[in-house]
Design a protein around this motif. Structure first.
Motif, PDB file in Angstrom:
ATOM      1  N   THR B 143       0.843  -1.191   0.000  1.00  0.00           N
ATOM      2  CA  THR B 143       0.000   0.000   0.000  1.00  0.00           C
ATOM      3  C   THR B 143       0.877   1.238   0.000  1.00  0.00           C
ATOM      4  N   GLU B 144       0.543   2.182  -0.849  1.00  0.00           N
ATOM      5  CA  GLU B 144       1.276   3.441  -0.808  1.00  0.00           C
ATOM      6  C   GLU B 144       0.750   4.237   0.382  1.00  0.00           C
ATOM      7  N   GLU B 145       1.657   4.726   1.242  1.00  0.00           N
ATOM      8  CA  GLU B 145       1.213   5.423   2.445  1.00  0.00           C
ATOM      9  C   GLU B 145       1.900   6.773   2.600  1.00  0.00           C
ATOM     10  N   THR B 146       2.326   7.329   1.476  1.00  0.00           N
ATOM     11  CA  THR B 146       3.043   8.608   1.530  1.00  0.00           C
ATOM     12  C   THR B 146       2.254   9.668   2.301  1.00  0.00           C
ATOM     13  N   GLU B 147       0.964   9.741   2.006  1.00  0.00           N
ATOM     14  CA  GLU B 147       0.173  10.817   2.606  1.00  0.00           C
ATOM     15  C   GLU B 147      -0.290  10.505   4.023  1.00  0.00           C
ATOM     16  N   GLU B 148      -0.043   9.297   4.483  1.00  0.00           N
ATOM     17  CA  GLU B 148      -0.483   8.930   5.824  1.00  0.00           C
ATOM     18  C   GLU B 148       0.581   9.190   6.871  1.00  0.00           C
ATOM     19  N   ILE B 149       1.740   9.610   6.409  1.00  0.00           N
ATOM     20  CA  ILE B 149       2.870   9.772   7.337  1.00  0.00           C
ATOM     21  C   ILE B 149       3.491  11.147   7.185  1.00  0.00           C
ATOM     22  N   ALA B 150       3.782  11.769   8.306  1.00  0.00           N
ATOM     23  CA  ALA B 150       4.541  13.019   8.300  1.00  0.00           C
ATOM     24  C   ALA B 150       5.924  12.695   8.838  1.00  0.00           C
ATOM     25  N   ALA B 151       6.948  13.132   8.130  1.00  0.00           N
ATOM     26  CA  ALA B 151       8.306  12.772   8.549  1.00  0.00           C
ATOM     27  C   ALA B 151       9.220  13.999   8.539  1.00  0.00           C
ATOM     28  N   LEU B 152      10.063  14.059   9.557  1.00  0.00           N
ATOM     29  CA  LEU B 152      11.044  15.140   9.680  1.00  0.00           C
ATOM     30  C   LEU B 152      12.399  14.512   9.916  1.00  0.00           C
ATOM     31  N   SER B 153      13.412  15.106   9.313  1.00  0.00           N
ATOM     32  CA  SER B 153      14.760  14.647   9.585  1.00  0.00           C
ATOM     33  C   SER B 153      15.418  15.661  10.525  1.00  0.00           C
ATOM     34  N   LEU B 154      15.954  15.141  11.614  1.00  0.00           N
ATOM     35  CA  LEU B 154      16.628  15.990  12.607  1.00  0.00           C
ATOM     36  C   LEU B 154      18.098  15.574  12.603  1.00  0.00           C
ATOM     37  N   GLN B 155      18.967  16.439  12.112  1.00  0.00           N
ATOM     38  CA  GLN B 155      20.345  16.029  11.863  1.00  0.00           C
ATOM     39  C   GLN B 155      21.318  17.075  12.400  1.00  0.00           C
ATOM     40  N   GLY B 156      22.406  16.583  12.959  1.00  0.00           N
ATOM     41  CA  GLY B 156      23.451  17.500  13.406  1.00  0.00           C
ATOM     42  C   GLY B 156      23.974  17.093  14.770  1.00  0.00           C
ATOM     43  N   PRO B 157      25.119  17.678  15.172  1.00  0.00           N
ATOM     44  CA  PRO B 157      25.776  17.264  16.419  1.00  0.00           C
ATOM     45  C   PRO B 157      24.897  17.411  17.656  1.00  0.00           C
ATOM     46  N   THR B 158      24.007  18.396  17.678  1.00  0.00           N
ATOM     47  CA  THR B 158      23.191  18.577  18.886  1.00  0.00           C
ATOM     48  C   THR B 158      21.828  17.895  18.780  1.00  0.00           C
ATOM     49  N   SER B 159      21.635  17.074  17.744  1.00  0.00           N
ATOM     50  CA  SER B 159      20.304  16.487  17.536  1.00  0.00           C
ATOM     51  C   SER B 159      19.916  15.546  18.686  1.00  0.00           C
ATOM     52  N   ALA B 160      20.864  14.784  19.198  1.00  0.00           N
ATOM     53  CA  ALA B 160      20.536  13.866  20.287  1.00  0.00           C
ATOM     54  C   ALA B 160      20.146  14.655  21.541  1.00  0.00           C
ATOM     55  N   GLU B 161      20.890  15.710  21.773  1.00  0.00           N
ATOM     56  CA  GLU B 161      20.607  16.517  22.951  1.00  0.00           C
ATOM     57  C   GLU B 161      19.214  17.158  22.850  1.00  0.00           C
ATOM     58  N   ILE B 162      18.872  17.556  21.636  1.00  0.00           N
ATOM     59  CA  ILE B 162      17.541  18.161  21.432  1.00  0.00           C
ATOM     60  C   ILE B 162      16.453  17.133  21.720  1.00  0.00           C
ATOM     61  N   LEU B 163      16.673  15.910  21.281  1.00  0.00           N
ATOM     62  CA  LEU B 163      15.670  14.872  21.566  1.00  0.00           C
ATOM     63  C   LEU B 163      15.574  14.611  23.067  1.00  0.00           C
ATOM     64  N   ARG B 164      16.733  14.609  23.743  1.00  0.00           N
ATOM     65  CA  ARG B 164      16.701  14.436  25.200  1.00  0.00           C
ATOM     66  C   ARG B 164      15.858  15.549  25.826  1.00  0.00           C
ATOM     67  N   ARG B 165      16.130  16.777  25.391  1.00  0.00           N
ATOM     68  CA  ARG B 165      15.375  17.923  25.914  1.00  0.00           C
ATOM     69  C   ARG B 165      13.895  17.793  25.590  1.00  0.00           C
ATOM     70  N   ALA B 166      13.603  17.131  24.478  1.00  0.00           N
ATOM     71  CA  ALA B 166      12.206  16.941  24.085  1.00  0.00           C
ATOM     72  C   ALA B 166      11.571  15.798  24.862  1.00  0.00           C
TER      73      ALA B 166
END
Lengths: 537, 394
Positions: B143-166
């Motif tokens: 099944t094509e599910e392109t429109e059923e999913i929203a996706a963001l790429s979070l990239q960079g040295p502080t990305s892990a820290e941002i997720l922790r903060r989140a």
């Protein structure tokens, strides 16, 4: 004494004449009608309304010819159009869009799978276009000849074909011989999607979508372009007659002469050579050579003394298939018809409109043709060019061109009567009315053309719009008959330059251009004023 | 999708559009697969710098996504792709490719194993007919599910820290693994994947949670230099990482007009993906044959002298014999080198005599240059933080 007399002022006759005149040949065109244009003609049959009486859209007309003959400067403008829709019997529609994403989403409304299959399909059509386009502006080789030119042409052809992988070669051979129904089944599942794609495969052809060979006919309708956009179609601004008007202007500017109003009775032949023509009024025109833009059957069976022709040639010409399959309604409208399926303001109405929503339905329409009747539920290719072109009607009024299949050359073995013609028109109008209620009340005037009118007026034998069917058995070096694909005939100095010759019908101009090139070649005249086909890179 | 008036909006907004539109100061939009996407939000150099210095968010929604589900999902995918799918654990992600019967590449993408029997395939092109046809005989639904999913790429040295903060405990998540956390009224799936070659994550949720996700991340990243980036900045990062893009670095077979432009995984330097021992997969016979005689083409990373990007440059051996073409190039701000990806004749990979013909248009005159090119290992840039688990703070 003229250097050349061209019989018929259709687009190919004009193209050939233009090239000859530009090479310095004293050239005259003889046209039986009071007007010129052949099947690329625009006449005003209702005050203030210009029609495209026969052909109605342009894509195949070679851009090399437009440039060589300076046609834009002589008034030719090709307008790309958008839109198109196939109405479905359930009250819906399948639209066509120039924008790739819109087109994909539109197909996805009917089938998500088909929406994603379209790219591969389009690639395969384009692959075949790329293969055939270089062949359009070349003289086909004579397979039985050992002349160096035929051999080198054959070698060139061989290289085009063997330059492909084995898989591509197989695909090509299948494509050139299979039915469009089978071909489309390999890509699509939705009936409306298939019916829409099949449109170009039956136009002008006495075959149904299930007949082998119709996939090639689709290619014939897809290999043109509008400004490099391969497969796109456009309108000639001012109607299709503007193409032949521009050609006539270009011809006269090069010193050419057109005599309209009296047709040719016979090609004058003496000592086995064509020496001119005898007109219907008894006048004679002497010329060093004669080029016939009439179809090959009309030329040789109607206007050449049979004693001058080899029996085998005559037999082949008699067997050349020119079965008519099409009719046309040209309608002056008081306003824009409202198709209930289309959203208000949808751009689709600016393009081609159709009312047969399955391949089956199209094939049933063909069944009627086989039985010698016009189709009870015809296939129609309807256009309203005035949605884009402001020059053909008063503002707010419209011209509608309805190309109709199928219409046989005769009705159950008997010539068409006026009553048959009127019943045919009513069937077509009723079909449109069913999808656009109130349509009938908008009609100001209708010109109805069955194969009878096409033959009587334009001169197309049996009303075949391509001067001979585009089936594989009568294409390329077999068009019109084997041994004579080089635009020559058994009579020296009698040439054929119409759509009966390679590469076939449609408002393409290539047959006329190729014939002129052969004439000039024999004269050892330079052909610097003729462009080769633009390279495919 | 089923809106009759879809043609009035030929380029759809993504679920993040309200935020990306507000952030896009340049109004530099482009079509990606039928969606409006940003090429540069504000400033290309700042956006690329954020990928390598702090953190970036990139709207991934237009990526085509297929859900592949059923008891035969593994068998089907093992048949479809040359890589070994049986070895892909639940909760893991695989970079993969797939080919037609002739071994020609159709696309590359990432394959997510969500459960024993459910996968998600993310890619650049549309392949529904191919996937459905390939699924014949397998107990699997596609099944094509392109429109059923929203996706963001979070990239960079502080990305892990941002997720922790989140509020996400990200420390145990290894590269190419994924995890799921509750988010709002729904779920958020986080995979440690990306297209930058840096430390980074991709976040997957439903379209209704797209804006809350964006806002939540922006809030968490406020002190960590988080900024949205457009596809131009991402392109520089992916070149530095040596990643290919279908349609740019090779032409996918299903839309490729010219047969000599078709490429196999071996031509594209992707032979390492192929599991020759796993049994049948589509294209295997053709690829076996090609392996035996060796591919005609290679795909390589190049370092090119000077500092003028060599986009589209023709490559030569000995400055005169055509040897290949550059498919992507940039001045790498990270490496301070002029880098390129290229299709190169396979017999010339070791040639010391390669040159790139560069035309630089400067104030209406071309500076024509023949610059030396050297084949180098890819990725050009791969920082240790990319794989460090648990990730450092920045």
């Amino acid at each position: 004494m003229y250097d050349a007399v061209v019989i018929g002022a259709g687009h190919n006759g004009l193209v050939a004449a233009c090239y000859l005149a530009r090479a310095g040949l004293k050239t005259v065109i003889v046209e039986k009608n009071d007007w010129i244009g052949g099947a690329a003609v625009s006449r005003e049959l209702y005050p203030g309304f210009t029609y495209s009486n026969c052909s109605y859209v342009s894509s195949l007309f070679r851009p090399e010819i437009m440039r060589d003959l300076d046609l834009p400067r002589h008034g030719l403008q090709i307008l790309p159009y958008e839109g198109g829709a196939l109405m479905t019997r359930d009250g819906g529609y399948l639209g066509m869009f120039r924008d790739h994403e819109s087109n994909r989403r539109e197909i996805a409304r009917h089938s998500r799978r088909d929406a994603e299959a379209y790219d591969r399909y389009a690639r395969d059509i384009l692959r075949n276009c790329r293969l055939i386009r270089p062949m359009l502006m070349r003289r086909p080789p004579d397979l039985a000849s050992f002349h160096p030119r035929d051999l080198s042409e054959l070698l060139w052809l061989g290289r085009q074909i063997t330059g492909q992988s084995e898989a591509a070669l197989c695909d090509m051979l299948r494509f050139w011989t299979m039915s469009i129904a089978d071909f489309l089944d390999e890509y699509f599942e939705n009936p409306a999607v298939k019916a829409y794609q099949a449109v170009g495969s039956i136009i002008g052809t006495a075959l149904g979508p299930m007949s082998p060979g119709t996939a090639y006919v689709l290619l014939h309708h897809a290999m043109g372009d509008v400004d490099g956009n391969v497969g796109a179609w456009g309108y000639a601004r001012g109607g299709m007659g503007s193409i032949t008007r521009a050609l006539a202007d270009s011809f006269r500017a090069a010193g050419g002469e057109i005599r309209a109003g009296v047709g040719v009775q016979e090609v004058r032949i003496s000592g086995g050579r064509a020496t001119g023509v005898v007109l219907a009024n008894g006048d004679e025109i002497s010329a060093r050579r004669v080029l016939s833009n009439m179809d090959v059957r009309r030329t040789f069976l109607g206007h050449v003394d049979r004693k001058e022709l080899p029996a085998d040639f005559v037999k082949r010409v008699e067997r050349f298939k020119t079965r008519g399959s099409s009719g046309k309604l040209n309608i002056a409208l008081d306003g824009v018809p409202r198709f209930t399926a289309l959203p208000e303001g949808a751009p689709n109405i600016k393009g081609d409109l159709h009312f047969t929503d399955t391949i089956d339905q199209m094939e049933r329409a063909y069944d009627d043709w086989k039985a010698g009747r016009f189709s009870r539920h015809p296939f129609q290719d309807v256009m309203i060019p005035t949605m884009i072109d402001p020059t053909m009607t008063p503002p707010g009024k419209h011209f509608m061109s309805c190309f109709v299949q199928y219409a046989p050359p005769q009705i159950e073995g008997k010539p068409w009567t006026d009553a048959d013609r009127d019943a045919f028109a009513k069937t077509c109008i009723d079909q449109i009315e069913a999808y656009a209620p109130g349509f009938r009340d908008l009609i100001l005037h209708v010109e109805v053309r069955t194969p009878r009118e096409l033959e009587a007026e334009v001169g197309l034998t049996e009303g075949n719009i391509f001067q001979g069917e585009l089936t594989f058995d009568q294409m390329f070096f077999n068009r019109p008959v084997p041994g004579y694909a080089n635009y020559r005939s058994p009579v020296k100095d009698l040439w054929i330059c119409g759509s009966s010759t390679h590469p076939g019908g449609g408002v393409m101009g290539a047959p006329g251009r190729n014939a002129a090139r052969e004439v000039l070649r024999d004269l050892r005249q330079p052909v610097d004023h003729m462009s080769d086909a633009y390279a495919i890179v | 999708m089923n809106d009759l008036r879809h043609y009035e909006t030929p380029l759809l907004p993504t679920p993040f559009h309200a935020r990306t539109e507000a952030a896009c100061k340049t109004h530099a939009w482009a079509n990606w697969g039928g969606y409006r996407t940003v090429t540069t939000f504000e400033d290309l150099a700042m956006e690329h710098s954020a990928i390598r210095n702090t953190a970036s968010v990139y709207d991934l929604c237009p990526m085509i996504k297929y859900r592949i589900e059923g008891p035969d999902a593994v068998a089907f995918l093992d048949r479809l792709t040359p890589r070994n799918v049986a070895k892909l654990r639940v909760g893991s992600v695989q970079y993969t490719v797939w080919c037609d019967d002739a071994g020609h590449l159709l696309d590359d993408g990432t394959l997510f194993r969500l459960t024993e029997t459910r996968f998600r395939l993310c890619c650049q092109e549309r392949h529904l007919p191919w996937l459905l046809d390939s699924a014949h005989g397998f107990d699997v639904t596609v099944t094509e599910e392109t429109e059923e999913i929203a996706a963001l790429s979070l990239q960079g040295p502080t990305s892990a820290e941002i997720l922790r903060r989140a509020g996400v405990d990200i420390d145990a998540l290894k590269p190419f693994r994924m995890m799921e956390v509750p988010f709002g009224m729904g779920r958020l799936m986080i995979s440690r994947t990306g297209f930058t070659g840096d430390l980074g994550y991709e976040l997957w949720t439903t379209p209704d949670l797209a804006l809350p996700l964006w806002d939540h991340l922006m809030q968490a990243g406020a002190l960590h230099g988080l900024r949205p980036i457009g596809s131009d900045a991402l392109n520089i990062a992916r070149l530095e990482a040596g990643f290919i893009i279908t349609g740019y670095d090779f032409i996918p077979a299903h839309v490729c007009l010219r047969e000599d432009r078709l490429r196999t995984p071996l031509d594209m330097g992707l032979g390492w993906l192929i599991d020759w021992e796993k049994g049948a997969f589509t294209g295997r016979n053709a690829l076996m044959k090609q392996r035996a005689k060796g591919p005609d083409w290679a795909f390589v990373g190049l370092e090119i002298d000077g500092n003028i990007p060599a986009d589209g440059a023709i490559l030569y051996r000995a400055q005169k014999h055509e040897a290949g073409v550059v498919t992507g190039a940039c001045w790498s701000p990270t490496l301070k080198r002029n880098i390129a990806l290229a299709q190169l004749r396979a017999d010339l990979v070791k040639s010391p005599d390669l040159w790139a013909e560069i035309y630089a248009l400067r104030e209406l005159h071309y500076a024509k240059m023949m610059m030396r090119a050297r084949v180098v290992d890819r990725p050009f840039y791969t920082p240790a933080r990319r794989t460090l688990t648990p990730p450092a703070r920045f």
